[in-house]
Design an enzyme around this catalytic site. Structure first.
Site, PDB file in Angstrom:
ATOM      1  N   TRP A  42       2.829 -11.318   5.901  1.00  0.00           N
ATOM      2  CA  TRP A  42       3.837 -10.269   6.043  1.00  0.00           C
ATOM      3  C   TRP A  42       4.514  -9.948   7.262  1.00  0.00           C
ATOM      4  O   TRP A  42       5.445  -9.580   7.149  1.00  0.00           O
ATOM      5  CB  TRP A  42       2.724  -9.017   5.278  1.00  0.00           C
ATOM      6  CG  TRP A  42       2.230  -8.919   4.223  1.00  0.00           C
ATOM      7  CD1 TRP A  42       0.957  -9.144   3.748  1.00  0.00           C
ATOM      8  CD2 TRP A  42       3.170  -9.224   2.899  1.00  0.00           C
ATOM      9  NE1 TRP A  42       0.933  -9.131   2.447  1.00  0.00           N
ATOM     10  CE2 TRP A  42       2.091  -9.231   1.844  1.00  0.00           C
ATOM     11  CE3 TRP A  42       4.395  -9.231   2.511  1.00  0.00           C
ATOM     12  CZ2 TRP A  42       2.456  -9.470   0.421  1.00  0.00           C
ATOM     13  CZ3 TRP A  42       4.635  -9.316   1.244  1.00  0.00           C
ATOM     14  CH2 TRP A  42       3.763  -9.354   0.251  1.00  0.00           C
ATOM     15  N   ASP A  54       3.245  -1.576   9.508  1.00  0.00           N
ATOM     16  CA  ASP A  54       3.203  -1.788   8.235  1.00  0.00           C
ATOM     17  C   ASP A  54       1.624  -1.573   7.854  1.00  0.00           C
ATOM     18  O   ASP A  54       0.496  -2.429   8.083  1.00  0.00           O
ATOM     19  CB  ASP A  54       3.467  -3.406   7.907  1.00  0.00           C
ATOM     20  CG  ASP A  54       3.395  -3.524   6.503  1.00  0.00           C
ATOM     21  OD1 ASP A  54       2.881  -2.842   5.643  1.00  0.00           O
ATOM     22  OD2 ASP A  54       3.767  -4.772   5.761  1.00  0.00           O
ATOM     23  N   LYS A  73      -2.048  -0.654  -2.970  1.00  0.00           N
ATOM     24  CA  LYS A  73      -3.111  -1.226  -2.481  1.00  0.00           C
ATOM     25  C   LYS A  73      -4.051   0.178  -2.272  1.00  0.00           C
ATOM     26  O   LYS A  73      -5.053   0.022  -2.961  1.00  0.00           O
ATOM     27  CB  LYS A  73      -2.781  -1.518  -0.884  1.00  0.00           C
ATOM     28  CG  LYS A  73      -2.039  -2.830  -0.658  1.00  0.00           C
ATOM     29  CD  LYS A  73      -1.556  -3.873  -1.663  1.00  0.00           C
ATOM     30  CE  LYS A  73      -0.792  -4.836  -1.369  1.00  0.00           C
ATOM     31  NZ  LYS A  73       0.083  -5.062  -0.243  1.00  0.00           N
TER      32      LYS A  73
HETATM   33  C1  LIG Z   1       1.277  -5.948  -0.263  1.00  0.00           C
HETATM   34  C2  LIG Z   1       2.103  -5.981   1.188  1.00  0.00           C
HETATM   35  C3  LIG Z   1       3.187  -5.918   1.436  1.00  0.00           C
HETATM   36  C4  LIG Z   1       4.284  -5.923   0.084  1.00  0.00           C
HETATM   37  O1  LIG Z   1       4.340  -4.801  -0.513  1.00  0.00           O
HETATM   38  P1  LIG Z   1       5.444  -4.689  -1.729  1.00  0.00           P
HETATM   39  O2  LIG Z   1       5.296  -3.237  -1.748  1.00  0.00           O
HETATM   40  O3  LIG Z   1       5.053  -5.542  -2.717  1.00  0.00           O
HETATM   41  O4  LIG Z   1       6.752  -4.808  -1.195  1.00  0.00           O
HETATM   42  C5  LIG Z   1       3.675  -5.709   2.621  1.00  0.00           C
HETATM   43  N1  LIG Z   1       3.001  -5.933   3.615  1.00  0.00           N
HETATM   44  C6  LIG Z   1       1.598  -5.674   3.513  1.00  0.00           C
HETATM   45  C7  LIG Z   1       0.594  -5.629   4.597  1.00  0.00           C
HETATM   46  C8  LIG Z   1       1.189  -5.907   2.325  1.00  0.00           C
HETATM   47  O5  LIG Z   1      -0.090  -5.747   2.087  1.00  0.00           O
END
Ligand SMILES: *Cc1c(COP(=O)(O)O)cnc(C)c1O
Length: 359
Positions: A102, A171, A195
Site C-alpha cells: 500500500w 494511511d 476494514k
Molecule cells: C485496503 C487498503 C487500501 C485500499 O483501500 P481502497 O478503499 O480499496 O482504496 C489502502 N491502504 C491500506 C492500508 C489498506 O488496507
C-alpha cells in the site's frame, strides 16, 4: 441464522448487533418514514445522521477542534493522489516510509504529482518489519511524511512515529479505531471504511484545518479538500448509507467503553493468536515480533500444500477467508473490532488440532 467466522481483510465482518440494528431501521430510519437510502442528502433527517456520525467520531477518537472530518469517495486509493495534489508544495519534497504494497502504491501516485523521497524502507526484508527511522533528523523543504500505520497485507504496525517538523500523513485504513492514538501527532489520517469502520464506499479523512486550502488553482474541484470542507462533505451526494453505518459502528464502540476497551480487547485477541502460532512447531509468523499488527496476522507453514490443507480444514469448521494475500501466501487472519475473542479462540483451537492431526 448461520453466520461464519469471517477473517476477511476487507470488506470484513461487522458486529451482529450493528447489522441487526441497521436491519430493524432499514425501511424507516430514525422515524423519518423512509429508509436512510431514500433520504435527500440535503434533508434535516440526513443532516442529523451526518452530524451524529461526526460527533461520535470526534468523541471516540478525541479529535481536537482544529481538525475537520470529511466523508469522501474513491477509497483510500484516491487519497494516494489527493494527498500530494493538495499538500505537496512547489520546490518541496514529499517523504514516504515504505512498509508494504500500500505504501508503494501511495508513493507511485505522489511521484506523478511532484518530488518525492523515500526516507526508510523495509523492502529488503520483504516488509517483515517496520524500518528504523530513528536516524532521520531534520530535512529541509518537506511538505509531509507519509506512513502506512498498519500494513494490512504484510501484518506490521507502527508503534512510534518519525521525529519531523513536517505533518505526518497516516494511511490508517486497517488500523483506525483499533487502538488509542493522539490525533494531534498527525496532519492527516485517512481510511477506507471497509476494514474497521463500516461498509465499503466511504473514505474518512481527518485533516488538520491549516492543511486545507493550499491546492493549486487548476486542481479539479472534487479533488480539493477545501471543496469538501466548505460544504461539510455535501458538495455532491455523499455515500449516505455508509455514513449512517459508520455512525452505528461508533455507537457500538462507545457503548462498549470506547477505544480504551476496544484496544484492550484487540491486544488480548492478537496475543492469543500470536501465542498459538509461536507455540506451534508447524506454523510460524513471518513478522518481526516488535512490529506485529493487532489487526492483520499472517502465518505460514513451510509448505504451500500444508497451508492449503489448513485453510480447508479451518473452512470445514466455519472459519473462513483465511487465505493470505497473493503477494505473501500462507494464511492471514484479519481480526477487526467486530470479531469477538471466542472467534479467535476457535482459530487457535483449529491450529492446535490441525497440528496434532498432521503430526
Ligand atoms: C485496503 C487498503 C487500501 C485500499 O483501500 P481502497 O478503499 O480499496 O482504496 C489502502 N491502504 C491500506 C492500508 C489498506 O488496507
Amino acid at each position: 441464522m448461520d453466520r461464519v467466522v469471517n477473517f476477511s481483510a476487507g470488506p470484513s465482518a461487522m458486529p451482529l448487533e450493528v447489522l441487526m440494528r441497521a436491519q430493524s431501521e432499514l425501511v424507516d430510519t430514525n422515524h423519518a418514514g423512509m429508509s436512510v437510502m431514500e433520504m435527500s442528502h440535503r434533508s434535516k433527517a440526513f443532516e442529523d445522521i451526518l452530524e451524529n456520525t461526526k460527533h461520535l467520531l470526534k468523541k471516540v477518537m478525541s479529535i481536537p477542534e482544529n481538525y475537520k472530518i470529511l466523508f469522501l469517495q474513491g477509497g483510500a486509493s484516491l487519497q494516494f493522489s489527493m494527498i500530494p495534489l493538495n499538500l505537496l508544495q512547489k520546490d518541496h519534497e514529499a517523504a514516504y516510509i515504505i512498509t508494504g504494497s500500500w505504501s508503494q502504491k501511495a508513493l507511485k501516485e505522489a511521484k506523478k504529482v511532484g518530488q518525492t523521497t523515500v526516507i526508510a524502507t523495509s523492502e529488503e526484508t520483504q516488509f517483515r518489519n517496520i524500518p528504523d527511522f530513528s536516524q532521520i533528523t531534520h530535512k529541509e523543504n518537506l511538505s509531509y511524511v507519509h506512513i502506512t500505520g498498519n500494513n494490512t497485507i504484510e501484518g506490521t504496525r507502527f508503534t512510534t512515529l518519525p521525529k519531523t517538523d513536517a505533518p505526518i500523513i497516516n494511511d490508517w485504513s486497517s488500523g483506525i479505531l483499533s487502538e488509542e492514538i493522539n490525533v494531534s501527532d498527525y496532519g492527516v489520517i485517512y481510511a477506507g471504511a471497509q476494514k474497521n469502520l463500516g461498509p465499503s464506499g466511504v473514505t474518512v479523512v481527518i485533516i488538520r484545518d491549516d492543511l486545507i486550502g493550499h491546492a493549486p488553482d487548476n486542481l479539479p474541484t472534487m479533488l480539493d479538500y477545501k471543496t469538501h470542507e466548505k460544504s461539510d462533505s455535501l458538495y455532491n451526494t455523499p455515500p449516505t448509507f455508509g455514513i449512517y453505518m459508520i455512525g452505528l459502528m461508533l455507537e457500538w464502540i462507545d457503548s462498549l467503553g470506547g477505544l480504551k476497551e476496544i484496544e484492550k480487547r484487540n491486544r488480548e485477541k492478537a496475543s492469543l493468536l500470536y501465542e498459538a502460532i509461536d507455540q506451534s512447531s508447524l506454523f510460524y509468523s513471518p513478522v518481526n515480533k516488535e512490529d506485529r499488527s493487532l489487526m492483520n496476522i499472517p502465518f505460514k507453514t513451510d509448505s504451500e500444500e500444508t497451508d492449503k490443507a489448513f485453510i480447508e480444514f479451518a473452512a470445514s469448521k466455519q472459519l473462513v477467508e483465511l487465505k493470505g494475500h497473493r503477494s505473501v501466501g500462507g494464511m492471514r487472519a484479519s481480526m477487526y473490532n467486530a470479531m469477538p475473542i471466542e472467534h479467535v479462540e476457535r482459530l487457535c483451537s483449529a491450529i492446535r488440532e490441525f497440528e496434532e492431526k498432521v503430526k
